[in-house]
Design a protein around this motif. Structure first.
Motif, short mmCIF file in Angstrom:
data_model
loop_
_atom_site.label_atom_id
_atom_site.label_comp_id
_atom_site.label_asym_id
_atom_site.label_seq_id
_atom_site.Cartn_x
_atom_site.Cartn_y
_atom_site.Cartn_z
N CYS A 103 -11.19 -5.52 2.07
CA CYS A 103 -10.75 -4.61 3.12
C CYS A 103 -11.51 -3.30 2.95
O CYS A 103 -11.61 -2.78 1.84
CB CYS A 103 -9.25 -4.37 3.02
SG CYS A 103 -8.58 -3.19 4.23
N THR A 104 -12.05 -2.79 4.03
CA THR A 104 -12.81 -1.53 3.97
C THR A 104 -12.06 -0.37 4.59
O THR A 104 -12.56 0.75 4.62
CB THR A 104 -14.16 -1.69 4.69
OG1 THR A 104 -13.94 -2.11 6.04
CG2 THR A 104 -15.03 -2.72 3.97
N ASP A 105 -10.84 -0.63 5.08
CA ASP A 105 -10.07 0.45 5.71
C ASP A 105 -8.59 0.21 5.52
O ASP A 105 -7.96 -0.51 6.30
CB ASP A 105 -10.41 0.53 7.20
CG ASP A 105 -9.70 1.71 7.89
OD1 ASP A 105 -9.20 2.60 7.17
OD2 ASP A 105 -9.65 1.72 9.13
N VAL A 106 -8.03 0.79 4.47
CA VAL A 106 -6.58 0.76 4.27
C VAL A 106 -6.00 1.94 5.03
O VAL A 106 -6.19 3.10 4.65
CB VAL A 106 -6.22 0.82 2.77
CG1 VAL A 106 -4.71 0.99 2.60
CG2 VAL A 106 -6.70 -0.44 2.06
N GLY A 107 -5.31 1.65 6.12
CA GLY A 107 -4.83 2.70 7.00
C GLY A 107 -3.69 3.49 6.39
O GLY A 107 -2.82 2.94 5.71
N THR A 143 2.02 2.71 8.61
CA THR A 143 2.90 1.63 8.18
C THR A 143 2.45 0.26 8.67
O THR A 143 3.11 -0.74 8.38
CB THR A 143 4.33 1.90 8.67
OG1 THR A 143 4.33 1.95 10.10
CG2 THR A 143 4.83 3.24 8.11
N ALA A 144 1.36 0.19 9.40
CA ALA A 144 0.87 -1.09 9.91
C ALA A 144 0.13 -1.87 8.82
O ALA A 144 -0.39 -1.28 7.86
CB ALA A 144 -0.06 -0.87 11.10
N THR A 145 0.09 -3.19 8.98
CA THR A 145 -0.71 -3.98 8.06
C THR A 145 -2.19 -3.73 8.32
O THR A 145 -2.59 -3.23 9.38
CB THR A 145 -0.41 -5.48 8.21
OG1 THR A 145 -0.63 -5.87 9.57
CG2 THR A 145 1.02 -5.79 7.81
N ASP A 146 -3.02 -4.08 7.35
CA ASP A 146 -4.44 -3.79 7.43
C ASP A 146 -5.25 -5.07 7.68
O ASP A 146 -4.75 -6.19 7.53
CB ASP A 146 -4.91 -3.13 6.13
CG ASP A 146 -4.18 -1.83 5.87
OD1 ASP A 146 -4.21 -0.94 6.74
OD2 ASP A 146 -3.54 -1.71 4.80
N SER A 147 -6.49 -4.89 8.05
CA SER A 147 -7.38 -6.01 8.33
C SER A 147 -8.13 -6.42 7.06
O SER A 147 -8.92 -5.65 6.52
CB SER A 147 -8.39 -5.63 9.43
OG SER A 147 -9.30 -6.68 9.66
N LYS A 172 0.83 -1.20 0.00
CA LYS A 172 0.00 0.00 0.00
C LYS A 172 0.87 1.25 0.00
O LYS A 172 2.00 1.25 0.48
CB LYS A 172 -0.93 0.02 1.21
CG LYS A 172 -0.22 0.18 2.55
CD LYS A 172 -1.21 0.28 3.70
CE LYS A 172 -0.50 0.38 5.06
NZ LYS A 172 -1.46 0.49 6.19
N SER A 173 0.32 2.30 -0.57
CA SER A 173 0.94 3.62 -0.52
C SER A 173 -0.13 4.63 -0.16
O SER A 173 -1.24 4.58 -0.69
CB SER A 173 1.57 3.98 -1.87
OG SER A 173 1.99 5.34 -1.87
N PHE A 174 0.20 5.54 0.74
CA PHE A 174 -0.76 6.59 1.10
C PHE A 174 -0.19 7.99 0.80
O PHE A 174 -0.74 8.99 1.26
CB PHE A 174 -1.19 6.47 2.57
CG PHE A 174 -0.07 6.26 3.55
CD1 PHE A 174 0.60 7.34 4.09
CD2 PHE A 174 0.29 4.99 3.92
CE1 PHE A 174 1.63 7.15 5.00
CE2 PHE A 174 1.32 4.77 4.83
CZ PHE A 174 1.99 5.86 5.38
N ASP A 175 0.91 8.03 0.02
CA ASP A 175 1.46 9.32 -0.40
C ASP A 175 1.53 9.38 -1.93
O ASP A 175 2.48 9.89 -2.50
CB ASP A 175 2.83 9.58 0.22
CG ASP A 175 3.84 8.48 -0.07
OD1 ASP A 175 3.52 7.57 -0.87
OD2 ASP A 175 4.95 8.52 0.49
#
Length: 298
Positions: free
Chosen positions: A174-178, A181-185, A133-136
Protein backbone atom coordinates in the motif's frame (compact mmCIF):
# COMPACT_ATOMS: atom_id res chain seq x y z
CA UNK A 1 31.12 -9.27 13.81
CA UNK A 2 30.87 -10.91 17.20
CA UNK A 3 27.70 -11.84 19.07
CA UNK A 4 27.15 -12.01 22.84
CA UNK A 5 24.48 -14.16 24.46
CA UNK A 6 22.70 -12.39 27.34
CA UNK A 7 20.18 -13.93 29.76
CA UNK A 8 17.75 -11.68 31.64
CA UNK A 9 16.44 -12.78 35.01
CA UNK A 10 12.74 -13.55 34.94
CA UNK A 11 12.36 -12.98 31.19
CA UNK A 12 11.94 -16.20 29.24
CA UNK A 13 12.50 -14.58 25.85
CA UNK A 14 11.86 -11.40 23.92
CA UNK A 15 9.29 -11.84 21.17
CA UNK A 16 10.25 -8.58 19.48
CA UNK A 17 12.89 -5.85 19.65
CA UNK A 18 13.02 -2.21 18.62
CA UNK A 19 15.61 0.55 18.77
CA UNK A 20 14.97 4.13 19.86
CA UNK A 21 15.88 6.76 22.42
CA UNK A 22 15.15 7.37 26.10
CA UNK A 23 14.16 10.59 27.87
CA UNK A 24 17.77 11.80 27.82
CA UNK A 25 18.12 11.17 24.10
CA UNK A 26 20.39 8.16 24.70
CA UNK A 27 20.28 5.19 22.33
CA UNK A 28 17.99 2.58 23.91
CA UNK A 29 16.86 -0.93 23.07
CA UNK A 30 13.33 -2.04 23.91
CA UNK A 31 11.98 -5.57 23.96
CA UNK A 32 8.66 -7.22 24.74
CA UNK A 33 8.15 -10.61 26.33
CA UNK A 34 5.18 -12.88 26.84
CA UNK A 35 6.11 -13.02 30.53
CA UNK A 36 3.13 -11.32 32.20
CA UNK A 37 5.10 -9.78 35.05
CA UNK A 38 7.90 -8.42 32.86
CA UNK A 39 6.29 -7.73 29.51
CA UNK A 40 8.59 -4.83 28.53
CA UNK A 41 12.31 -4.38 29.01
CA UNK A 42 14.64 -1.54 28.05
CA UNK A 43 18.37 -0.89 28.26
CA UNK A 44 21.04 1.50 26.99
CA UNK A 45 23.61 -1.31 27.15
CA UNK A 46 21.89 -4.49 25.90
CA UNK A 47 24.97 -6.69 26.40
CA UNK A 48 24.82 -6.07 30.18
CA UNK A 49 22.09 -8.27 31.66
CA UNK A 50 21.98 -6.14 34.82
CA UNK A 51 21.28 -2.94 32.85
CA UNK A 52 17.80 -3.99 31.73
CA UNK A 53 14.76 -2.47 33.43
CA UNK A 54 11.56 -4.50 33.16
CA UNK A 55 8.02 -3.22 33.64
CA UNK A 56 4.58 -4.80 33.56
CA UNK A 57 1.95 -2.73 31.77
CA UNK A 58 -1.46 -3.10 33.46
CA UNK A 59 -3.58 -6.01 32.30
CA UNK A 60 -2.89 -9.60 31.48
CA UNK A 61 -0.90 -10.98 28.60
CA UNK A 62 2.64 -10.19 27.62
CA UNK A 63 3.88 -8.42 24.52
CA UNK A 64 4.02 -9.91 21.02
CA UNK A 65 5.27 -6.89 19.05
CA UNK A 66 6.88 -3.56 19.96
CA UNK A 67 7.93 -0.56 17.87
CA UNK A 68 9.50 2.82 18.62
CA UNK A 69 8.45 5.76 16.46
CA UNK A 70 10.39 8.89 15.63
CA UNK A 71 7.63 10.80 17.45
CA UNK A 72 9.07 9.18 20.62
CA UNK A 73 5.97 7.01 21.06
CA UNK A 74 6.23 3.30 21.80
CA UNK A 75 3.48 0.96 20.65
CA UNK A 76 3.15 -2.60 21.93
CA UNK A 77 0.87 -5.35 20.68
CA UNK A 78 -0.42 -7.50 23.50
CA UNK A 79 -0.88 -11.25 23.57
CA UNK A 80 -4.45 -11.29 24.89
CA UNK A 81 -7.62 -10.08 23.21
CA UNK A 82 -8.70 -7.55 25.81
CA UNK A 83 -5.45 -5.58 25.81
CA UNK A 84 -4.63 -5.66 22.13
CA UNK A 85 -2.61 -2.47 21.68
CA UNK A 86 -0.96 -0.26 24.29
CA UNK A 87 1.13 2.90 23.97
CA UNK A 88 3.75 4.71 25.99
CA UNK A 89 4.80 8.34 25.66
CA UNK A 90 7.40 8.28 28.43
CA UNK A 91 9.85 5.80 26.93
CA UNK A 92 8.30 2.61 28.26
CA UNK A 93 7.77 3.54 31.90
CA UNK A 94 3.97 3.88 31.80
CA UNK A 95 1.46 2.41 29.34
CA UNK A 96 -2.15 3.11 28.42
CA UNK A 97 -4.79 1.30 26.38
CA UNK A 98 -5.28 2.30 22.79
CA UNK A 99 -8.85 2.33 21.45
CA UNK A 100 -9.94 -0.08 18.73
CA UNK A 101 -12.76 1.81 17.04
CA UNK A 102 -16.01 0.22 15.85
CA UNK A 103 -15.54 -1.29 12.41
CA UNK A 104 -11.95 -2.31 13.03
CA UNK A 105 -13.00 -5.86 13.84
CA UNK A 106 -12.78 -7.85 17.04
CA UNK A 107 -9.51 -7.10 18.77
CA UNK A 108 -7.09 -10.01 18.92
CA UNK A 109 -3.41 -10.38 19.63
CA UNK A 110 -1.17 -8.12 17.55
CA UNK A 111 1.78 -9.86 15.95
CA UNK A 112 3.42 -7.02 13.99
CA UNK A 113 3.71 -3.22 13.95
CA UNK A 114 5.09 -0.58 11.58
CA UNK A 115 5.23 3.22 11.48
CA UNK A 116 6.13 5.96 9.03
CA UNK A 117 7.75 7.93 11.87
CA UNK A 118 5.21 10.73 11.52
CA UNK A 119 2.37 9.39 13.66
CA UNK A 120 0.85 6.87 11.22
CA UNK A 121 0.96 3.25 12.40
CA UNK A 122 -0.16 -0.16 11.19
CA UNK A 123 -0.81 -3.26 13.30
CA UNK A 124 -1.19 -6.78 11.97
CA UNK A 125 -3.86 -8.98 13.59
CA UNK A 126 -2.66 -12.26 12.16
CA UNK A 127 -5.33 -14.51 13.61
CA UNK A 128 -7.98 -12.36 11.92
CA UNK A 129 -6.10 -11.42 8.76
CA UNK A 130 -6.80 -7.77 9.56
CA UNK A 131 -4.52 -4.75 9.37
CA UNK A 132 -5.39 -1.86 11.67
CA UNK A 133 -4.21 1.73 11.22
CA UNK A 134 -3.77 4.74 13.45
CA UNK A 135 -3.17 8.29 12.27
CA UNK A 136 -3.09 9.95 15.71
CA UNK A 137 0.13 8.31 16.91
CA UNK A 138 -1.48 5.15 18.22
CA UNK A 139 -4.39 6.51 20.27
CA UNK A 140 -7.23 5.27 18.03
CA UNK A 141 -7.19 2.39 15.54
CA UNK A 142 -9.34 1.66 12.49
CA UNK A 143 -9.43 -1.09 9.88
CA UNK A 144 -7.04 -0.54 6.98
CA UNK A 145 -7.50 -3.91 5.28
CA UNK A 146 -8.93 -7.40 5.65
CA UNK A 147 -6.56 -9.84 3.96
CA UNK A 148 -9.04 -12.66 4.32
CA UNK A 149 -6.85 -15.18 6.09
CA UNK A 150 -5.97 -16.13 9.65
CA UNK A 151 -2.21 -16.28 9.12
CA UNK A 152 0.62 -14.39 10.78
CA UNK A 153 1.20 -10.97 9.22
CA UNK A 154 4.58 -9.29 8.93
CA UNK A 155 4.65 -5.49 8.46
CA UNK A 156 7.28 -2.99 7.40
CA UNK A 157 7.37 0.58 6.08
CA UNK A 158 10.12 2.30 4.09
CA UNK A 159 10.65 4.31 0.92
CA UNK A 160 6.99 5.33 0.68
CA UNK A 161 5.50 1.84 0.73
CA UNK A 162 3.82 -0.29 3.39
CA UNK A 163 4.47 -4.01 2.97
CA UNK A 164 2.38 -6.74 4.61
CA UNK A 165 3.37 -10.36 4.22
CA UNK A 166 1.07 -13.25 5.12
CA UNK A 167 2.38 -16.56 6.33
CA UNK A 168 2.14 -18.92 3.37
CA UNK A 169 -0.04 -16.47 1.43
CA UNK A 170 0.49 -13.29 -0.60
CA UNK A 171 2.56 -10.13 -0.29
CA UNK A 172 0.47 -6.97 -0.04
CA UNK A 173 1.59 -3.39 -0.60
CA UNK A 174 0.00 0.00 0.00
CA UNK A 175 1.40 3.40 -0.94
CA UNK A 176 -1.30 5.54 0.67
CA UNK A 177 -2.60 4.84 4.16
CA UNK A 178 -5.33 7.43 4.45
CA UNK A 179 -5.67 9.53 7.57
CA UNK A 180 -9.36 8.74 7.80
CA UNK A 181 -11.64 5.93 8.95
CA UNK A 182 -12.01 4.33 5.51
CA UNK A 183 -10.20 1.18 4.49
CA UNK A 184 -7.18 1.58 2.24
CA UNK A 185 -6.24 0.24 -1.18
CA UNK A 186 -3.84 -2.69 -0.96
CA UNK A 187 -2.35 -4.59 -3.90
CA UNK A 188 -1.82 -8.34 -3.53
CA UNK A 189 1.32 -9.60 -5.23
CA UNK A 190 1.82 -13.24 -6.09
CA UNK A 191 5.23 -14.14 -4.70
CA UNK A 192 7.62 -16.63 -6.27
CA UNK A 193 6.42 -20.21 -5.93
CA UNK A 194 7.48 -21.05 -2.40
CA UNK A 195 4.24 -22.56 -1.06
CA UNK A 196 5.62 -22.01 2.42
CA UNK A 197 5.47 -19.42 5.17
CA UNK A 198 6.78 -15.95 4.33
CA UNK A 199 6.56 -13.19 6.91
CA UNK A 200 10.15 -12.09 7.66
CA UNK A 201 10.85 -8.91 5.71
CA UNK A 202 13.25 -5.99 5.74
CA UNK A 203 13.97 -2.89 3.71
CA UNK A 204 17.60 -2.73 2.59
CA UNK A 205 18.13 0.55 0.73
CA UNK A 206 16.36 2.58 -1.95
CA UNK A 207 13.89 0.28 -3.72
CA UNK A 208 15.54 -2.92 -2.50
CA UNK A 209 13.80 -5.27 -0.06
CA UNK A 210 14.52 -8.79 1.20
CA UNK A 211 12.08 -11.44 2.38
CA UNK A 212 12.54 -14.79 4.11
CA UNK A 213 10.37 -17.88 3.72
CA UNK A 214 10.31 -21.39 5.10
CA UNK A 215 12.89 -24.04 4.20
CA UNK A 216 15.49 -21.28 4.18
CA UNK A 217 14.23 -19.58 1.01
CA UNK A 218 15.17 -15.92 0.57
CA UNK A 219 13.71 -13.47 -1.96
CA UNK A 220 14.71 -10.01 -3.20
CA UNK A 221 12.83 -7.09 -4.69
CA UNK A 222 14.53 -4.19 -6.47
CA UNK A 223 11.32 -2.36 -7.48
CA UNK A 224 10.01 -1.36 -4.06
CA UNK A 225 8.29 -4.68 -3.29
CA UNK A 226 6.32 -4.80 -6.56
CA UNK A 227 7.95 -8.06 -7.74
CA UNK A 228 10.26 -10.67 -6.24
CA UNK A 229 13.00 -13.08 -7.34
CA UNK A 230 14.78 -15.78 -5.40
CA UNK A 231 18.38 -15.52 -4.23
CA UNK A 232 20.65 -18.07 -2.55
CA UNK A 233 18.99 -20.14 0.16
CA UNK A 234 20.31 -20.17 3.70
CA UNK A 235 22.47 -23.13 4.70
CA UNK A 236 20.88 -26.18 6.33
CA UNK A 237 23.14 -26.81 9.35
CA UNK A 238 20.76 -29.34 10.93
CA UNK A 239 19.13 -32.44 9.55
CA UNK A 240 15.57 -31.10 9.38
CA UNK A 241 14.15 -29.33 6.34
CA UNK A 242 13.04 -26.55 8.70
CA UNK A 243 16.49 -26.11 10.26
CA UNK A 244 17.56 -22.44 9.99
CA UNK A 245 14.13 -21.29 8.82
CA UNK A 246 14.15 -17.45 8.80
CA UNK A 247 11.96 -15.85 11.46
CA UNK A 248 13.25 -12.25 11.30
CA UNK A 249 15.44 -10.05 9.11
CA UNK A 250 17.17 -6.68 9.44
CA UNK A 251 19.50 -4.55 7.34
CA UNK A 252 21.60 -1.43 7.82
CA UNK A 253 21.58 -0.78 4.07
CA UNK A 254 24.61 -2.96 3.36
CA UNK A 255 24.60 -6.09 5.50
CA UNK A 256 21.51 -8.28 5.86
CA UNK A 257 21.07 -10.33 9.02
CA UNK A 258 18.63 -13.24 9.21
CA UNK A 259 17.80 -15.14 12.41
CA UNK A 260 15.51 -18.05 12.97
CA UNK A 261 14.95 -21.62 13.98
CA UNK A 262 17.61 -23.31 16.12
CA UNK A 263 19.45 -20.04 16.76
CA UNK A 264 21.47 -19.54 13.60
CA UNK A 265 22.50 -15.97 12.72
CA UNK A 266 23.07 -15.57 8.98
CA UNK A 267 24.76 -12.58 7.33
CA UNK A 268 25.00 -11.48 3.70
CA UNK A 269 26.86 -8.44 2.37
CA UNK A 270 25.93 -8.99 -1.30
CA UNK A 271 22.11 -8.96 -1.29
CA UNK A 272 21.80 -12.67 -0.74
CA UNK A 273 24.23 -13.98 -3.31
CA UNK A 274 26.11 -15.68 -0.47
CA UNK A 275 25.40 -16.24 3.21
CA UNK A 276 27.60 -17.00 6.21
CA UNK A 277 26.53 -18.34 9.60
CA UNK A 278 28.02 -15.75 11.95
CA UNK A 279 26.85 -17.32 15.23
CA UNK A 280 24.85 -20.23 16.59
CA UNK A 281 23.07 -20.02 19.93
CA UNK A 282 24.78 -22.24 22.50
CA UNK A 283 21.65 -24.29 23.20
CA UNK A 284 20.15 -23.87 19.71
CA UNK A 285 17.38 -21.61 21.04
CA UNK A 286 15.38 -20.18 18.18
CA UNK A 287 15.76 -16.44 17.56
CA UNK A 288 12.55 -14.61 16.63
CA UNK A 289 13.62 -10.97 16.29
CA UNK A 290 16.58 -8.99 15.00
CA UNK A 291 16.99 -5.21 14.57
CA UNK A 292 19.68 -2.68 13.69
CA UNK A 293 20.48 0.30 15.90
CA UNK A 294 18.63 2.84 13.81
CA UNK A 295 15.24 4.50 14.36
CA UNK A 296 12.75 3.39 11.70
CA UNK A 297 12.03 4.28 9.01
CA UNK A 298 15.53 4.84 7.66
Amino acid sequence: GSWTEVSLAGVFSFKDLTFGKNGSGTDTWYGCSTSDSKAVGYSTDPTDANSWTTVNPPGSGGGMAIEYGATETLIMGREHENYTIRRSTDFGVNWSDATIQTGAGNSKSTDSLATDGEGVWLAGMGNLGIILKSFDDGINWYKSADLGSDKHIGLEYANGVWVATEEGETINICTDVGEDTATDSWTAISPPVWARAADAITHVTGSTWMLGAARRNIYKSTDNAASWTDVTKLAKPGGSQTSNNPYSMASDGTSIVVVGKEGYINVSTNLGSTWAVAHTMSANQSLVSVEYNKVKPF
